[in-house]
Design an enzyme around this catalytic site. Sequence first.
Site, short mmCIF file in Angstrom:
data_model
loop_
_atom_site.label_atom_id
_atom_site.label_comp_id
_atom_site.label_asym_id
_atom_site.label_seq_id
_atom_site.Cartn_x
_atom_site.Cartn_y
_atom_site.Cartn_z
N CYS A 43 48.33 109.65 53.52
CA CYS A 43 47.87 109.47 52.13
C CYS A 43 49.05 109.27 51.18
O CYS A 43 49.08 108.32 50.41
CB CYS A 43 47.03 110.67 51.71
SG CYS A 43 46.46 110.58 50.02
N GLY A 182 36.57 95.82 53.68
CA GLY A 182 36.26 97.22 53.35
C GLY A 182 37.26 97.77 52.36
O GLY A 182 37.86 97.02 51.58
N VAL A 237 37.54 87.12 63.36
CA VAL A 237 38.72 86.41 63.87
C VAL A 237 38.71 86.58 65.39
O VAL A 237 38.72 87.70 65.88
CB VAL A 237 40.00 86.99 63.25
CG1 VAL A 237 41.22 86.27 63.79
CG2 VAL A 237 39.95 86.88 61.74
N HIS A 444 31.68 109.15 21.90
CA HIS A 444 31.42 107.74 21.58
C HIS A 444 32.61 107.16 20.84
O HIS A 444 33.11 107.81 19.90
CB HIS A 444 30.18 107.61 20.69
CG HIS A 444 29.91 106.19 20.29
ND1 HIS A 444 29.36 105.26 21.15
CD2 HIS A 444 30.16 105.53 19.12
CE1 HIS A 444 29.26 104.10 20.53
NE2 HIS A 444 29.75 104.23 19.29
P1 NAD Z 1 36.41 100.09 56.37
O1 NAD Z 1 35.51 100.67 57.37
O2 NAD Z 1 36.32 100.49 54.95
O3 NAD Z 1 36.27 98.50 56.38
C1 NAD Z 1 36.44 97.75 57.55
C2 NAD Z 1 35.73 96.44 57.34
O4 NAD Z 1 36.12 95.55 58.37
C3 NAD Z 1 34.22 96.57 57.39
O5 NAD Z 1 33.69 95.91 56.27
C4 NAD Z 1 33.85 95.88 58.70
O6 NAD Z 1 32.59 95.28 58.66
C5 NAD Z 1 34.97 94.86 58.84
N1 NAD Z 1 35.28 94.44 60.20
C6 NAD Z 1 35.35 95.21 61.31
N2 NAD Z 1 35.74 94.46 62.37
C7 NAD Z 1 35.92 93.19 61.91
C8 NAD Z 1 36.32 91.97 62.52
N3 NAD Z 1 36.64 91.89 63.81
N4 NAD Z 1 36.40 90.85 61.73
C9 NAD Z 1 36.08 90.92 60.42
N5 NAD Z 1 35.70 92.06 59.79
C10 NAD Z 1 35.62 93.18 60.53
O7 NAD Z 1 37.88 100.34 56.97
P2 NAD Z 1 39.33 100.16 56.29
O8 NAD Z 1 39.26 99.29 55.10
O9 NAD Z 1 40.22 99.77 57.43
O10 NAD Z 1 39.65 101.62 55.83
C11 NAD Z 1 39.62 102.67 56.78
C12 NAD Z 1 39.21 103.96 56.15
O11 NAD Z 1 40.27 104.40 55.33
C13 NAD Z 1 38.01 103.82 55.24
O12 NAD Z 1 36.81 104.00 55.95
C14 NAD Z 1 38.25 104.90 54.26
O13 NAD Z 1 37.64 106.06 54.74
C15 NAD Z 1 39.74 105.08 54.23
N6 NAD Z 1 40.29 104.52 52.98
C16 NAD Z 1 39.87 105.01 51.80
C17 NAD Z 1 40.37 104.48 50.63
C18 NAD Z 1 39.89 105.04 49.33
O14 NAD Z 1 39.34 106.13 49.32
N7 NAD Z 1 40.05 104.32 48.22
C19 NAD Z 1 41.27 103.43 50.65
C20 NAD Z 1 41.68 102.96 51.87
C21 NAD Z 1 41.18 103.52 53.03
#
Ligand code: NAD
Length: 470
Positions: A43, A182, A237, A444
């Site tokens: 983090c 994501g 991909v 407000h």
């Molecule tokens: P995520 O689960 O948020 O998103 C992964 C995305 O990749 C999903 O939308 C999924 O459908 C897609 N995906 C999976 N395989 C794929 C493929 N082969 N081709 C195309 N798309 C594909 O995971 P992340 O973004 O890697 O983040 C991991 C974790 O880290 C998150 O679940 C979250 O818990 C944590 N995180 C949190 C924050 C925050 O709180 N702001 C920020 C970054 C990460």
Amino acid sequence: MADRLRVAVLGAGPGGYPAAFLAAERGMDVTLIDTRPNPGGVCLYEGCIPSKALLHAASVVTEAREAEAIGLRFGAPTLDLDRLRAWKDGVVRGLTGGLAQIARARKVRFVQGRGRFVDSHTLRVAHDGELTEVQFDAAIMATGSSPSVPPPLRLDSPRVWDASAALALPEVPGTLLVVGGGYIGLEMASVYAALGSRVTVVEATGGLLPGADRDLVEVLARRVAANVGQVHLHMTVQALAETDDGDVHATLAGSTGTEDVRFDRVLIATGRRPNSADLGLEGTRVLVTPRGFVEVNAQRRTAEPSIYAIGDVAGEPMLAHKATHEARVAVEAIAGEPSAWEPPVVPAVIYTDPEVAWCGLTETEARARGVDIEVARFPWSASGRAAAAADREGLTKWIVEAGSGRLLGAGVVGRGAGELIGEATLAVEMGARLEDIRLTVHPHPSRSETLMEAAEAFFGTSPHYLGRRG
Ligand code: NAD
């Protein structure tokens, strides 16, 4: 002080370091173990904090550009990459150094190295060829998670990045392919697009941020399309290959077939997996699920009574604040208190432009589970604060139990949504009803007022919005 409980905490991220500090405050004899030189974990070193620093830089660029619409024209930004990187690294150094000081002040013994369990009361820590043995009465595993890369995308190349590599800010590539729409994919796509990359996001499912309500995501998706770059849904991909001239060749597969496209760099953000392998768990009774999560009970105790697990390694959602709260539960359980992890609501925030945040039950989940709900909505186009701040679109909504009016969840998209969700989380946690929010005086003009206005709109009494319950 032989009667002090010896507690070992393996992993010093936002689960591990609060656990160590809380245990020390209760007079336990604490050893905190991590591979990095100071507490902070992914983090602080390569996640939440450096990404927020870079997102701040991105928002300055975007706001300066968009200020033209309100009569302020700035020149194109000149990027001093070394200075931006040094500032971001300084933020990380300051915070991790601060945690090291707190550890010393709380008399937590910090051991740098990679720890493995020898048995249910011993850890062995390896660092630079030296081995340190740590005996414990109770251990807390807080080993976190690592990027999970699908096999076709496993290309060992400096041109293919994970989140850590992208956050190191080695360069601003001309073209960047982001695999995964994501949390990480969208946050990093925002950063690199603002710094000047042409970004393409490829998402396997039919929408960005699977799991979030679509009305929130639609607002974000419009901004992403306008500011970040191309987004391809229902696309994966299939293969990555390096080319001789320094590019990466990606085979994109969608509903209309496959296509080969060249990119300067590729960021893989397809999810994370728990760090439960190679920890010597076979020498203990700790059980691991097929997905690699350590099995825990409500007290975060594993099947091995002396070992607890918290944070990403102990289950979804993989969020820092969830780990920190579990730390409290585990330490209280070690102290013999009947503490349990049963929060009704854990907020989630994606720090994109605009931010998307929610807590509790989502509308999508409620409808899928057949929960009888009503939804209170307030669009930010009706907010004076949003208009006066030249905010683009935004939406605030409450998910309400039909009949009782009890708040089950909330969602916000818009600038600063991540700050607003705190109030919503408290309201849901405290069992408030929509009427309570309506009757709470909000400042407000403010964006927080949209929470009250959504309630007012629901009852048909909003002075600023004619819409009603939806
Ligand atoms: P995520 O689960 O948020 O998103 C992964 C995305 O990749 C999903 O939308 C999924 O459908 C897609 N995906 C999976 N395989 C794929 C493929 N082969 N081709 C195309 N798309 C594909 O995971 P992340 O973004 O890697 O983040 C991991 C974790 O880290 C998150 O679940 C979250 O818990 C944590 N995180 C949190 C924050 C925050 O709180 N702001 C920020 C970054 C990460």
